[in-house]
Motif scaffolding. Structure first.
Motif, PDB file in Angstrom:
ATOM      1  N   PHE A 103      42.483  50.749  20.303  1.00 53.12           N
ATOM      2  CA  PHE A 103      41.774  51.921  20.828  1.00 53.12           C
ATOM      3  C   PHE A 103      40.952  51.494  22.044  1.00 53.12           C
ATOM      4  N   ILE A 104      41.097  52.253  23.154  1.00 48.68           N
ATOM      5  CA  ILE A 104      40.393  51.932  24.394  1.00 48.68           C
ATOM      6  C   ILE A 104      39.528  53.136  24.759  1.00 48.68           C
ATOM      7  N   PRO A 105      38.204  53.014  24.669  1.00 49.67           N
ATOM      8  CA  PRO A 105      37.327  54.154  24.963  1.00 49.67           C
ATOM      9  C   PRO A 105      37.367  54.545  26.443  1.00 49.67           C
ATOM     10  N   GLN A 106      37.108  55.798  26.718  1.00 51.06           N
ATOM     11  CA  GLN A 106      37.031  56.288  28.091  1.00 51.06           C
ATOM     12  C   GLN A 106      36.001  55.484  28.884  1.00 51.06           C
ATOM     13  N   GLY A 107      36.394  55.101  30.113  1.00 52.75           N
ATOM     14  CA  GLY A 107      35.498  54.372  31.004  1.00 52.75           C
ATOM     15  C   GLY A 107      35.492  52.877  30.810  1.00 52.75           C
ATOM     16  N   SER A 108      36.165  52.378  29.792  1.00 52.42           N
ATOM     17  CA  SER A 108      36.175  50.937  29.553  1.00 52.42           C
ATOM     18  C   SER A 108      37.356  50.286  30.280  1.00 52.42           C
ATOM     19  N   VAL A 109      37.247  48.988  30.459  1.00 49.31           N
ATOM     20  CA  VAL A 109      38.276  48.236  31.181  1.00 49.31           C
ATOM     21  C   VAL A 109      39.476  48.010  30.266  1.00 49.31           C
ATOM     22  N   ILE A 110      40.629  48.467  30.706  1.00 52.83           N
ATOM     23  CA  ILE A 110      41.871  48.232  29.967  1.00 52.83           C
ATOM     24  C   ILE A 110      42.342  46.799  30.181  1.00 52.83           C
ATOM     25  N   ALA A 111      42.297  46.372  31.443  1.00 49.86           N
ATOM     26  CA  ALA A 111      42.741  45.014  31.767  1.00 49.86           C
ATOM     27  C   ALA A 111      42.142  44.597  33.103  1.00 49.86           C
ATOM     28  N   PRO A 112      41.692  43.355  33.203  1.00 50.09           N
ATOM     29  CA  PRO A 112      41.293  42.838  34.515  1.00 50.09           C
ATOM     30  C   PRO A 112      42.554  42.527  35.315  1.00 50.09           C
ATOM     31  N   ALA A 113      42.476  42.555  36.618  1.00 51.75           N
ATOM     32  CA  ALA A 113      43.655  42.304  37.450  1.00 51.75           C
ATOM     33  C   ALA A 113      43.295  41.444  38.647  1.00 51.75           C
ATOM     34  N   PRO A 114      43.262  40.113  38.471  1.00 49.73           N
ATOM     35  CA  PRO A 114      43.148  39.264  39.654  1.00 49.73           C
ATOM     36  C   PRO A 114      44.305  39.557  40.600  1.00 49.73           C
ATOM     37  N   LEU A 115      44.058  39.388  41.895  1.00 49.31           N
ATOM     38  CA  LEU A 115      44.986  39.893  42.905  1.00 49.31           C
ATOM     39  C   LEU A 115      45.455  38.815  43.866  1.00 49.31           C
ATOM     40  N   LEU A 116      46.665  39.002  44.342  1.00 46.08           N
ATOM     41  CA  LEU A 116      47.184  38.254  45.480  1.00 46.08           C
ATOM     42  C   LEU A 116      47.117  39.165  46.698  1.00 46.08           C
ATOM     43  N   ALA A 117      46.914  38.577  47.858  1.00 45.35           N
ATOM     44  CA  ALA A 117      46.829  39.347  49.105  1.00 45.35           C
ATOM     45  C   ALA A 117      48.054  39.051  49.969  1.00 45.35           C
ATOM     46  N   LEU A 118      48.746  40.101  50.418  1.00 44.61           N
ATOM     47  CA  LEU A 118      49.967  39.970  51.198  1.00 44.61           C
ATOM     48  C   LEU A 118      49.891  40.862  52.431  1.00 44.61           C
ATOM     49  N   LYS A 119      50.711  40.552  53.428  1.00 41.01           N
ATOM     50  CA  LYS A 119      50.908  41.433  54.574  1.00 41.01           C
ATOM     51  C   LYS A 119      52.153  42.281  54.340  1.00 41.01           C
ATOM     52  N   ARG A 120      52.163  43.469  54.893  1.00 41.31           N
ATOM     53  CA  ARG A 120      53.382  44.284  54.837  1.00 41.31           C
ATOM     54  C   ARG A 120      54.567  43.521  55.430  1.00 41.31           C
ATOM     55  N   GLU A 121      54.282  42.833  56.524  1.00 42.95           N
ATOM     56  CA  GLU A 121      55.342  42.099  57.206  1.00 42.95           C
ATOM     57  C   GLU A 121      55.993  41.071  56.285  1.00 42.95           C
TER      58      GLU A 121
END
Length: 883
Positions: free
Chosen positions: A432-450
């Protein structure tokens, strides 16, 4: 990316044959064939809609407890790590996948996405040797994206100079494989071939330690979903993906999933999951860790002096005796009269002298002064890799309660066949995941469109920069469909935490959204990167994070869905309407909510540029080279543009032409007079000079340099520089800026070239404690030339191409690595000629180092000029170049 809501697909069902994408299969057949597959949709779980139209699947009755946490790694300098909160017996899978009723279920699994194009970096395109996001791609072979080690620069570029980590680049090759149908024998059973692939989840989060490794990828858990025959009922599967009942869906998402990891030994609760990336990776890591312990300036002057003393460099008498044995007889200058012509029809002439030197450099002292040349500290801490020796927590473990307090749970969602028709797999809540709570953290990679564009290529081209045909776009990487972006931004963000890439689209009733963390999480501070220029963000893969947050209460077993945005949905509808007529699989990034991307990330160039590169400089004006996007120096102490007296390029060109050197160059570069690393001495106007061809056995590179052989030639060249005003502008300007008391020019030469497929990266001046510079300015340039000269930044990963300018010198100091850019002047007689002058404050402390630097410019006959006390000073304390 997966297709959208049920109502959308029902309205646009297309029953036509699959469009072949064979036009994309140039050098990337295996990858792009695999990307054409769609999911079976088989699911033995029962599904039922709720009042909101959301569908849930059957869910295990077992209570949820988090088994995996994301937290700072126990390994120094490793960033984030992934930890198990429960005991894992040897041979068991790590993590748990609650509720999925499939064969082999019960494990946390993820996907992998093959990368088709391996020509994403220098020397093929762009301005970087490596891209930060590529450090999270498992390579099909070592250096699949990073050909840094092939040109053997001198001095060797220390590994610590590369600020962007190469990550998995040198990890075990063949980590992922796909089945490839033999084009020549299509009836043969497909063989498995190695591919480079991005694999989110554990595969991207697990760090490496050869002694503490405790997990390994399961070799039998991976699955590739297949394609249905158009006339089949689901019982017949065509591995070749020759047809589908929904051709618009084909190739829109990765069919590869089931990536999971098992324990190679018993793993205690609280342990960090670690694997061994392999010996090559470890060797490079150790080298970088060693370099990081060296001084800021890499090897110091004292280090090099100690080495040089062991070499016992020759005296001038000894050297000339040795050279005389190699020297051919002194020849009179000979070249065909056809080469002795004006070059205006091929090149662009330098401007002529305007006024005298004294008036040109008048009142420039204040403008040239730079306060000693010290740059202000940016205040930004530079991260250095630390040796992975002692682990601060015994056995790379953390207390489970500490993980609960300081880490973030990453297995609150799981994978399973999506409840959306033709959507492949989806992400479902484990609890059960309450409204407004974090479902999952998502560390990110940064890319160019190119980065996502796949160009036509021919790897048989001799010049690296000719390998790609930028006029032929074959398609785009499937990875684009998993990236988040804004249509006005060149920046794309790719999440890599477990399962989040399975989250599907719902444009009507999404139950989740993305947001930036509201507070500092796992060391991530969004207030920092949101203020950065996209170029700086692109170097921050693994140091960015967003969150998936519940828009309402989510019950266990519910599929997680976000709104991909109106633009994405419109493009998807348009793609489905075309069906068979679509020329390529669907490719589009996931849209971010309004206001998610800051204004600075939109309508912004992600091309490195030098600020004020076209600014007209006054004679003697010194302009440190700085990046246009953030104002930071290209090289903190070693790269400047320097204004010279107007007309000095024309003045030195006339001097060279009077001696036949301009005509000689056209002969040397149009006829094979000298072999690689060969030289000879010639006589002109009672002066002896030598011509030397640089070593060029491994590639086409016809640069020759011409320099003085006897004292008469050396003195006349210095006199030409002196009468042209070089001392009062270049030497005085840089000398004052660098805080030097005097300067002596100990080596000057002409350098000419017409053809270069590749050249060696090198630093002419190094370990002089910022007391030496190489000044380079042109005499003959070609019209409309592309950038001619590559300068490496303080971060050795970045290389900026610049053009030479008449009456402007580039001054390069310690550790200023550079190289001649690939060029080809096709017209007969076309040549580019520049002057290079090594000038420095020579002292008792650095004289041996300066001699060593000069001695490297073999044959370099004037080694006695470094005997103390220095006999010639060309600027400072009332001294000047001869006139």
């Amino acid at each position: 990316m997966r297709p959208g809501p049920t109502s959308l697909l029902r309205a646009l069902t297309v029953l036509v044959s699959l469009v072949s994408t064979s036009h994309l299969l140039i050098g990337v057949e295996a990858v792009l064939q695999q990307q054409e597959c769609t999911a079976t949709g088989n699911n033995s779980s029962e599904a039922s809609p709720d009042d909101s139209g959301n569908v849930s699947v059957s869910f295990s009755s077992s209570p949820f407890t988090c088994s995996l946490y994301l937290a700072p790694s126990t390994l120094p300098g490793a960033g984030l790590g992934i930890f198990t909160a429960e005991y894992v017996p040897a041979g068991s899978s790590v993590g748990r996948n609650y509720g999925e009723q499939v064969s082999g279920g019960g494990r946390l699994d993820d996907m992998f996405i093959p990368i088709a194009d391996h020509y994403k970096t220098l020397p093929y395109r762009g301005q970087q040797r490596f891209l930060s996001w590529l450090g999270y791609v498992w390579p099909r072979e070592h250096d699949a994206f990073y050909p840094t080690y092939e040109d053997f620069p001198y001095p060797e570029i220390p590994a610590s100079f590369y600020r962007v980590e190469e990550g998995l680049n040198a990890a075990r090759d063949g980590f992922f494989r796909v089945r490839d149908r033999n084009v020549e024998n299509p009836e043969a059973y497909p063989e498995y071939v190695k591919v480079s692939a991005f694999a989110p989840g554990v595969a991207s989060l697990v760090n490496s330690h050869p002694d503490l490794a405790n997990v390994l990828k399961n070799s039998t858990s991976e699955r590739t979903d297949h394609c249905y025959n158009v006339d089949g009922d689901g019982s017949s599967i065509d591995d070749a993906c020759s047809a589908s009942d929904n051709p618009g869906v084909v190739g829109s998402y990765s069919p590869h999933h089931g990536v999971s990891f098992s324990a190679t030994k018993d793993i205690a609760a609280g342990s960090e999951l670690l694997m061994d990336y392999g010996g090559e990776w470890q060797d490079r890591f150790d080298a970088k860790a060693f370099d990081a312990q060296l001084s800021e300036e890499y090897d110091t002057l004292d280090d090099w002096t100690e080495t040089i003393e062991e070499l016992d460099l020759m005296s001038e008498q000894q050297k000339r005796l040795r050279l005389r044995k190699k020297q051919r007889e002194v020849k009179p200058l000979e070249y065909d009269a056809k080469y002795d012509r004006e070059d205006d029809d091929v090149g662009v002439p330098p401007p002529e002298d305007v006024g005298d030197v004294d008036s040109a450099v008048e009142n420039k002292e204040d403008e040239a002064s730079g306060g000693g040349g010290e740059e202000e500290d940016s205040g930004e801490d530079e991260e250095h890799v630390k040796e992975r020796g002692e682990i601060p927590v015994e056995g790379a473990r953390r207390d489970v309660d500490w993980l609960k307090e300081n880490g973030v749970c990453v297995d609150t969602i799981r994978t399973g066949p999506s409840t959306i028709p033709d959507a492949g797999r989806g992400a479902f809540s484990n609890a059960f995941i309450p409204q407004g709570s974090v479902i999952a953290p998502a560390p990110l990679l940064a890319l160019k469109r190119e980065d996502m564009v796949i160009y036509g290529s021919n790897d048989r081209q001799q010049a690296f920069r000719d390998v790609l045909n930028f006029d032929e776009v074959l398609g785009h990487e499937l990875l684009l469909n998993y990236c988040y972006g804004h249509p006005d931004s060149p920046l794309l963000l790719l999440p890599y935490s477990p399962v989040v890439n399975f989250i599907n689209h719902d444009g009507q009733a999404p139950n989740a959204e993305i947001r930036w963390p509201k507070e500092r999480t796992l060391g991530f501070d969004p207030t920092h990167w949101l203020d950065l220029h996209p170029l700086d963000v692109l170097d921050m893969s693994g140091k960015l994070m967003m969150e998936f947050v519940a828009l309402r209460d989510i019950a266990p077993g519910k599929e997680i869905r976000v709104n991909y945005g109106t633009e994405w949905e419109n493009e998807w509808i348009k793609h489905l309407e075309h069906g068979e007529a679509a020329n390529a699989p669907f490719r589009h990034e996931i849209g971010v909510p309004s206001g998610f991307f800051p204004g600075r990330w939109k309508s912004t160039s992600v091309v490195y540029e030098v600020a004020g590169i076209n600014k007209t400089l006054k004679p003697g004006e010194v302009m440190p080279m700085k990046w246009a996007h953030n104002g930071k120096p290209v090289l903190k102490k070693g790269a400047f543009r320097v204004g010279l007296p107007r007309g000095i390029s024309a003045h030195i060109k006339r001097y060279a032409k009077e001696r036949g050197i301009i005509g000689l160059y056209r002969k040397l570069l149009n006829e094979t007079v000298l072999r690689s690393n060969d030289w000879y001495v010639f006589k002109s106007q009672e002066e002896e000079w030598f011509a030397h061809r640089y070593e060029s056995k491994a590639w086409k590179f016809d640069m020759h340099y011409v320099a003085a052989w006897d004292e008469a030639a050396r003195t006349s060249f210095l006199r030409a520089l002196g009468t042209g005003g070089f001392g009062e502008t270049a030497l005085e300007g840089v000398g004052k800026y660098a805080g030097l008391s005097n300067m002596t020019c100990f080596h000057a030469s002409f350098m000419g070239i017409s053809n270069c497929d590749k050249s060696k990266t090198h630093a002419d001046i190094f370990a002089t404690e910022n007391s030496g510079f190489n000044f380079i300015f042109p005499l003959v340039l070609m019209k409309n030339s592309k950038p001619e000269f590559d300068i490496q930044g303080d971060d050795a990963n970045i290389v900026i191409g610049v053009n030479y300018e008449y009456d402007v010198a580039y001054a390069l100091g310690d550790w200023a690595y550079h190289k001649t850019r690939a060029i080809r002047y096709d017209e007969a007689g076309a040549v580019r000629i520049v002057v290079g002058a090594y000038c420095a404050e020579i002292s008792e402390k650095n004289a041996k180092m300066m001699k060593y630097i000069y001695d490297g410019e073999d044959p370099a006959p004037f080694v006695n000029q470094f005997e103390l006390p220095i006999k010639e000073v060309h600027w400072g304390n009332g001294h000047s170049l001869p006139k």
